[in-house]
Design a protein around this motif. Structure first.
Motif: not given
Length: 269
Positions: A26-27, A30-34, A204-207, A237-240
């Motif tokens: 998930g992170v 989202r980060r790739l898209a951003d 990723g960030s908190d967002d 879940y903060g790391h992938e």
């Protein structure tokens, strides 16, 4: 947090079931898209055997509900194109679902890999994310998705990243609080890799984490909010985590590395 410019890059993420995309990547998505990348999400099954923890609407089937939830999660994660391969969920290892004629586990692996390779070619994707060779926790559908993704990389020359989890990290920071723990118990198998095997860890960030949690909770038929409380969510879940594709011996850094290697940075401090 640094956001690289990935404009012009296309990344294809292949997953076995709806909700896997949010839980395991998930992170990252989202980060790739951003960062400007085009994200193509390919789901091999509709998660038919997942049941529903919530009542279905009159006439609604589990795959119908799960598709709606998947579409909502994909929107949150910035997915540009969603592709459903249409195979049936195979259920747990050794179960009767694995022999169903439409089960992913019973699919011709060459045909499946070629189908994924066709999407890679159509999209001009330079990167493919797929399961590790153990299927993260041994699920037959995850193993099949691994085989398809690996073959697609071989056929197209795309850079492969194999998603997994760091079981040592989870044992220290999130004992029994990640959904993979319950899944591995249900399947009666081990899960993930040890830290030394993992090439890339994305955070990723908190967002970003808030978006990941929202995408997971979009799968309301499967995930109880009480199982993923906001307090402690980052620990679980903060790391992938990813392995690089070793098929040609290079293991060279690629697009996912551009998001920043949280594991290596943490080890350097």
């Amino acid at each position: 947090m640094h956001t690289p410019d990935l404009s012009g890059e296309t990344v294809l993420a292949l997953h076995a079931h709806p909700d896997d995309e949010s839980i395991f990547t998930g992170v990252t998505l989202r980060r790739l898209a951003d960062a400007g990348a085009r994200v193509v999400l390919v789901l091999a099954t509709g998660g038919d055997l997942g049941g529903s923890r919530l009542p279905l609407a009159p006439g609604e089937r589990v795959p119908d509900r799960r598709r709606r939830e998947l579409e909502e999660a994909a929107g949150l994660l910035g997915v540009s194109r969603l592709v459903l391969l249409g195979h049936r969920d195979s259920g747990l290892p050794g179960g009767p679902g694995t022999t169903h004629p439409r089960a992913l586990a019973a699919a011709d692996p060459l045909a499946l890999g070629r189908a994924v390779a066709g999407i890679v070619d159509d999209e001009g994707a330079g990167t493919v994310i797929h399961d590790d060779d153990a299927g993260i926790y041994g699920h037959p559908d995850h193993r099949a998705a691994h085989a398809a993704g690996a073959l697609a990389c071989d056929l197209t020359g795309a850079t492969g990243y194999r998603m997994t989890v760091d079981r040592e990290h989870l044992a220290l920071s999130a004992r029994d609080r990640h959904l993979v723990h319950g899944a591995a118990r249900a399947a009666g198998v081990a899960y993930g890799r040890v830290t030394a095997e993992i090439a890339v860890a994305v955070t990723g960030s908190d967002d970003d984490l808030a978006v990941k949690r929202a995408a997971m909770l979009a799968h309301a038929s499967q995930i109880d909010p009480a199982a993923v409380p906001a307090d402690g969510f980052a620990a679980a879940y903060g790391h992938e985590w990813f392995l690089r594709d070793p098929r040609d011996g290079r293991g060279a850094p690629g697009v996912i590395d551009a998001l920043g290697n949280a594991h290596l940075l943490a080890g350097a401090r």
